[in-house]
Write an enzyme that holds these catalytic residues in place. Structure first.
Site, mmCIF file in Angstrom:
data_model
loop_
_atom_site.group_PDB
_atom_site.id
_atom_site.type_symbol
_atom_site.label_atom_id
_atom_site.label_comp_id
_atom_site.label_asym_id
_atom_site.label_seq_id
_atom_site.Cartn_x
_atom_site.Cartn_y
_atom_site.Cartn_z
ATOM 1 N N GLU A 51 8.929 -2.204 -6.657
ATOM 2 C CA GLU A 51 7.977 -3.059 -6.207
ATOM 3 C C GLU A 51 7.491 -4.256 -7.161
ATOM 4 O O GLU A 51 6.575 -5.046 -6.893
ATOM 5 C CB GLU A 51 6.888 -2.507 -5.271
ATOM 6 C CG GLU A 51 6.314 -1.557 -5.902
ATOM 7 C CD GLU A 51 5.411 -0.629 -4.877
ATOM 8 O OE1 GLU A 51 5.004 -1.117 -3.990
ATOM 9 O OE2 GLU A 51 4.821 0.509 -5.366
ATOM 10 N N CYS A 101 10.929 0.036 2.280
ATOM 11 C CA CYS A 101 10.018 0.504 3.002
ATOM 12 C C CYS A 101 8.986 -0.506 3.144
ATOM 13 O O CYS A 101 7.847 -0.160 3.671
ATOM 14 C CB CYS A 101 9.530 1.954 2.341
ATOM 15 S SG CYS A 101 8.785 1.485 0.776
ATOM 16 N N ASN A 119 6.333 -5.530 0.046
ATOM 17 C CA ASN A 119 5.023 -6.074 0.312
ATOM 18 C C ASN A 119 4.593 -6.511 -1.227
ATOM 19 O O ASN A 119 4.150 -7.639 -1.342
ATOM 20 C CB ASN A 119 4.091 -5.004 0.886
ATOM 21 C CG ASN A 119 4.676 -4.488 2.322
ATOM 22 O OD1 ASN A 119 5.634 -5.161 2.557
ATOM 23 N ND2 ASN A 119 4.076 -3.465 2.718
ATOM 24 N N ASP A 120 4.766 -5.601 -2.168
ATOM 25 C CA ASP A 120 4.173 -5.885 -3.604
ATOM 26 C C ASP A 120 5.253 -6.690 -4.235
ATOM 27 O O ASP A 120 4.758 -7.622 -5.056
ATOM 28 C CB ASP A 120 3.864 -4.632 -4.246
ATOM 29 C CG ASP A 120 2.678 -4.315 -3.890
ATOM 30 O OD1 ASP A 120 1.566 -5.154 -4.002
ATOM 31 O OD2 ASP A 120 2.279 -2.935 -3.673
ATOM 32 N N ARG A 169 4.776 9.569 -0.708
ATOM 33 C CA ARG A 169 4.368 8.777 -1.743
ATOM 34 C C ARG A 169 3.337 9.419 -2.667
ATOM 35 O O ARG A 169 2.333 9.531 -1.989
ATOM 36 C CB ARG A 169 4.251 7.336 -1.396
ATOM 37 C CG ARG A 169 3.986 6.358 -2.616
ATOM 38 C CD ARG A 169 4.020 5.059 -2.298
ATOM 39 N NE ARG A 169 2.736 4.613 -1.436
ATOM 40 C CZ ARG A 169 2.265 3.617 -0.876
ATOM 41 N NH1 ARG A 169 3.270 2.385 -1.122
ATOM 42 N NH2 ARG A 169 1.153 3.147 -0.384
ATOM 43 N N HIS A 178 -3.573 -4.456 4.349
ATOM 44 C CA HIS A 178 -3.362 -3.115 4.829
ATOM 45 C C HIS A 178 -3.976 -2.938 6.370
ATOM 46 O O HIS A 178 -3.313 -2.249 7.089
ATOM 47 C CB HIS A 178 -3.880 -2.060 4.054
ATOM 48 C CG HIS A 178 -2.833 -1.649 2.991
ATOM 49 N ND1 HIS A 178 -2.589 -2.406 1.964
ATOM 50 C CD2 HIS A 178 -2.142 -0.756 3.018
ATOM 51 C CE1 HIS A 178 -1.390 -1.830 1.179
ATOM 52 N NE2 HIS A 178 -0.989 -0.966 2.042
ATOM 53 N N ARG A 222 2.235 7.062 3.266
ATOM 54 C CA ARG A 222 1.140 6.590 2.297
ATOM 55 C C ARG A 222 0.170 7.687 2.246
ATOM 56 O O ARG A 222 -0.698 7.745 3.172
ATOM 57 C CB ARG A 222 0.608 5.401 2.522
ATOM 58 C CG ARG A 222 1.591 4.065 2.737
ATOM 59 C CD ARG A 222 0.958 2.915 3.165
ATOM 60 N NE ARG A 222 1.729 1.552 2.780
ATOM 61 C CZ ARG A 222 2.658 0.991 3.869
ATOM 62 N NH1 ARG A 222 2.469 1.512 4.795
ATOM 63 N NH2 ARG A 222 3.215 -0.050 3.582
HETATM 64 C C1 PEP Z 1 5.187 -2.219 -0.497
HETATM 65 O O1 PEP Z 1 4.609 -2.605 -1.228
HETATM 66 O O2 PEP Z 1 6.160 -2.547 -0.205
HETATM 67 C C2 PEP Z 1 4.780 -0.844 0.198
HETATM 68 C C3 PEP Z 1 5.789 -0.367 1.078
HETATM 69 O O3 PEP Z 1 3.853 -0.454 -0.222
HETATM 70 P P1 PEP Z 1 2.244 -0.657 -0.110
HETATM 71 O O4 PEP Z 1 2.346 -1.623 1.082
HETATM 72 O O5 PEP Z 1 1.700 0.518 0.442
HETATM 73 O O6 PEP Z 1 1.573 -1.374 -1.115
HETATM 74 MG MG MG Z 2 3.311 -1.503 -2.395
#
Ligand code: PEP
Ligand code: MG
Length: 575
Positions: free
Chosen positions: A436, A507, A459-460, A335, A193, A300
C-alpha cells in the site's frame, strides 16, 4: 425543500429524521454570512436563546424538587445568564461586525468573557468561567438542533440520520449499536473509515458536505441518496414518492442478487476467482459466511483497540482470534495492528500524539516495530490461536526490506518464546504483506521473494501514489482508482507475485468496485477481498466477463496517452 451535495458512500437510500450531533470536544465552526443575512442570523440567535431558556426552565423545574438550596442557586444563576440581554446584544454585535454565524459569535463572546474571569484573583469567581461556557454551549446546542442536557447518543432512535461535522472510526463503531439510518458529515472522503464502516453496516452515508450541515437541524426530514451523494431536506410529497419507489427497487435488486449467492464466481471463459470478505469486527464473520465469502481476506484488528482506555492484552486477543478461527474452516487473514493516521484510538496507555503529517508518520508496522510491547501480545495471541483454524497473518504498510528483517526477527522470538513456554502453535503460518506504499509496489518483486502472499491495499496505495489525503474532502474528487499510475502499479504487484509463485489479493475498496472488476481480472487478479455486502454484485460482474476479450483492451488502456480514448476504453470495458 432544498438539496445538499457531497460524496455518496455506502448503500442505497435512507429516509428519516436528522439527528445533529456535536461532540463535546468539537470546535464550533465559523461561517461567513452576507450583510443581507445579518437580520436572519440575529433572529436565529434570538430563537436559540429562547429555546435554551425554555429547555433549561423545564429541565430545572424537574430537578428543583429533589435538589438542595445550593443547587437552586446555581440553577437560577444559569437561567439569569442565558437570559442576560448583554449576551444577546454582544453576540449580535459580533454577527453584525464580523459577518459570522450565530454559534461562532457566541463562541467569541464566550472567549471574551472567559478572558475577563481568568484575570480575577478570587478562585471562586474564576470557577464561574466554566459555567459561562456551559451556558453558552447549551445555546449553541440549541442552534444546532440538539437539546440541552442530551449526550450525543442519548435517546437516539433507530433509523435516525446522524448529522455531524466529522466521525472518527471509534464513533462510527458506537453508532453501529444504535442502528442509525445514515450518516452525513462535513468532512471525509469515499474511502475514509467512516465510509468503509457505513458500507459494512449497509447504510448510506454522504461525506464531504463541506459546510452543508449548518443548514440542517434535528428533526428535519431527510432523504439520503448514498449513490449520488445528494441530501433532500424537507422533501415534498412528490420527492418522497419517487425516493420511496427507488428504495423499494434497490431492495428488490438486492433480493435478486441473493440468487447468485451460491453460484460459483467463474468467468465466461472458465476462470474461477476467490471473493473474500473484509471485516472490522470478529462478529461480522457470520454475515460474511451468509454472503458466501470464500474466506476472510482482511480482518482489521484496530476495532479491538478503540473506545477504551487500555489496550487489549494477549489473553483478550487470543480469545477473539481463537473464537473467530474456530467458527469457520475457511481461510482467515488477520491484519496486525494498523493504528495511526486516520485510525486513532483513545486508549490512554500511550501518549500517541498526532504527528505533523500522520499518514506519513509512525503508523501501522512502523509503530508496531517501534513498540514491541504493543506488537508482541498481538503476535503471541495470533500464533497461539493458529491451531484453531486456517490463519494467515498480514502486515500493513511495509515499505522496506529492513522492516521485513525486523519482522522476521520478532516472529522468530515469538516462536521461541512459545516453544519454551510449551504453548501450542502452528509453526508455518503464512505471513503476507500489504502493498500500500508506492515504494513497496515498485519493489514488489523483492517482497514477493520473502513473503508467503501479497495483498494490495489500494486505499492507501492510491492516497500515496496520487498524493491525495484519503480523508480530505477537498481533494477526494482526485481520488481515482483508474488513474494509469495506479493501474500500472497494481499490474506490477500482480506480475511480481505471479513470477514468485505466491498468491496475490486486493483488499482495498477498489476490489469491491464493479467499475474496476473487469480491469483487475484482465490484469491477472484472481483473489479479491471486499465488504461482504458487495460480494454478490462483484460476482455478477465476474460471471458476465470474458477475460480473454478484456485483456487487449486493458493493454491498450495502460499505454494510451489520450484522455478521450482512455475514457472510451473504460466505457467499452464496462459497457
Ligand atoms: C488499504 O489501504 O487499501 C486497506 C485495505 O487498508 P485500510 O483501508 O485499513 O487502511
Ligand atoms: Mg491501508
Amino acid at each position: 425543500m432544498f438539496t445538499l451535495h457531497g460524496t455518496g458512500v455506502g448503500f442505497g437510500i435512507a429516509i428519516g429524521a436528522a439527528r445533529l450531533i456535536r461532540r463535546p470536544d468539537q470546535e464550533v465552526l465559523e461561517y461567513s454570512i452576507l450583510p443581507e443575512q445579518v437580520g436572519q442570523e440575529i433572529q436565529r440567535l434570538t430563537d436559540g436563546i429562547h429555546s435554551a431558556t425554555e429547555c433549561l426552565s423545564t429541565y430545572y423545574e424537574d430537578l428543583r424538587e429533589e435538589s438542595t438550596d445550593e443547587v437552586h442557586a446555581i440553577l437560577d444563576a444559569h437561567l439569569l445568564m442565558v437570559q442576560d440581554p448583554i449576551l444577546l446584544e454582544q453576540s449580535a454585535l459580533i454577527i453584525r461586525e464580523r459577518l459570522v454565524n450565530a454559534e461562532f459569535a457566541l463562541q467569541l463572546h464566550c472567549e471574551n468573557l472567559q478572558a475577563v474571569f481568568r484575570d480575577i484573583d478570587d478562585p471562586y469567581m474564576r470557577s464561574k468561567s466554566d459555567e459561562i461556557s456551559q451556558v453558552i454551549g447549551r445555546i449553541q446546542d440549541e442552534l444546532l438542533g440538539q437539546h440541552a442536557g442530551q449526550s450525543s447518543l442519548e435517546g437516539i432512535r433507530e433509523g435516525e440520520i446522524v448529522v455531524t461535522h466529522d466521525l472518527m472510526p471509534a464513533d462510527t463503531i458506537e453508532y453501529k449499536k444504535y442502528r442509525v439510518g445514515a450518516f452525513l458529515t462535513n468532512l471525509g472522503g469515499p474511502i475514509s473509515h467512516t465510509a468503509i464502516l457505513a458500507r459494512s453496516m449497509q447504510i448510506p452515508a454522504i461525506v464531504g458536505l463541506h459546510e452543508g450541515i449548518r443548514y440542517l437541524k434535528t428533526g428535519d426530514t431527510l432523504i439520503i441518496d448514498g449513490k449520488r451523494g445528494v441530501v433532500l431536506v424537507e422533501p415534498d410529497d412528490a420527492a418522497l414518492d419517487v425516493y420511496e419507489k427507488r428504495a423499494a427497487k434497490i431492495k428488490r435488486v438486492t433480493r435478486e442478487l441473493e440468487v447468485i449467492k451460491y453460484k460459483p464466481a467463474t468467468t465466461l471463459d472458465g476462470q474461477t476467482v476467490e471473493l473474500n470478505a473484509n471485516i472490522e469486527f470478529a462478529e461480522e464473520l457470520k454475515q460474511s459466511l451468509e454472503c458466501n465469502a470464500s474466506g476472510i481476506g482482511l480482518y482489521r484488528t484496530e476495532s479491538l483497540y478503540m473506545n477504551r482506555r487500555d489496550f487489549p492484552d494477549e489473553a483478550e486477543q487470543f480469545d477473539v482470534y481463537s473464537t473467530l478461527l474456530n467458527s469457520t474452516e475457511r481461510p482467515v487473514t488477520i491484519r496486525t495492528l494498523d493504528l495511526g493516521a486516520d485510525k486513532q484510538v483513545d486508549g490512554g496507555r500511550r501518549n500517541m500524539s498526532l504527528a505533523t503529517n500522520p499518514a506519513l508518520g509512525r503508523r501501522a508496522i512502523r509503530l508496531c516495530l517501534h513498540d514491541l510491547t504493543l506488537f508482541k501480545p498481538q503476535l503471541r495471541a495470533l500464533y497461539r490461536a493458529s491451531i484453531y483454524g486456517d490463519l494467515r497473518i498480514m502486515v500493513p504498510m511495509i515499505s522496506s526490506q529492513d522492516e521485513l528483517d525486523q519482522l522476521f526477527i520478532v516472529l522468530d522470538e515469538i516462536r521461541d518464546e512459545l516453544t519454551r513456554e510449551n504453548l501450542p502453535f502452528k509453526p508455518h503460518i503464512p505471513v503476507g504483506g500489504m502493498i500500500e506504499v508506492p515504494a513497496a509496489a515498485v519493489t514488489a518483486d523483492m517482497f514477493a521473494k520473502r513473503l508467503d502472499f501479497l495483498s494490495i491495499g489500494t486505499n492507501d496505495l492510491i492516497q500515496y501514489t496520487l498524493a491525495i489525503d484519503r480523508i480530505d474532502d477537498e481533494v477526494n474528487y482526485l481520488y481515482d482508482p483508474l488513474h494509469p499510475a495506479v493501474l500500472r502499479l497494481v499490474k506490477s504487484v500482480i506480475d511480481a507475485a505471479q513470477n514468485a509463485g505466491i498468491p496475490v489479493s486486493m483488499c482495498g475498496e477498489m476490489a469491491g468496485d464493479i467499475e474496476c472488476t473487469r480491469i483487475l481480472l484482465a490484469l491477472g487478479l484472481r483473489e479479491f477481498s471486499m465488504d461482504s455486502t458487495v460480494i454478490s454484485e462483484v460476482k455478477q460482474r465476474v460471471r458476465g466477463t470474458r477475460i480473454g476479450e478484456m485483456e487487449p483492451i486493458v493493454r491498450d488502456l495502460l499505454t494510451t496517452n489520450e484522455s478521450d480514448r482512455y475514457r472510451d476504453l473504460i466505457q467499452l470495458i464496462n459497457g
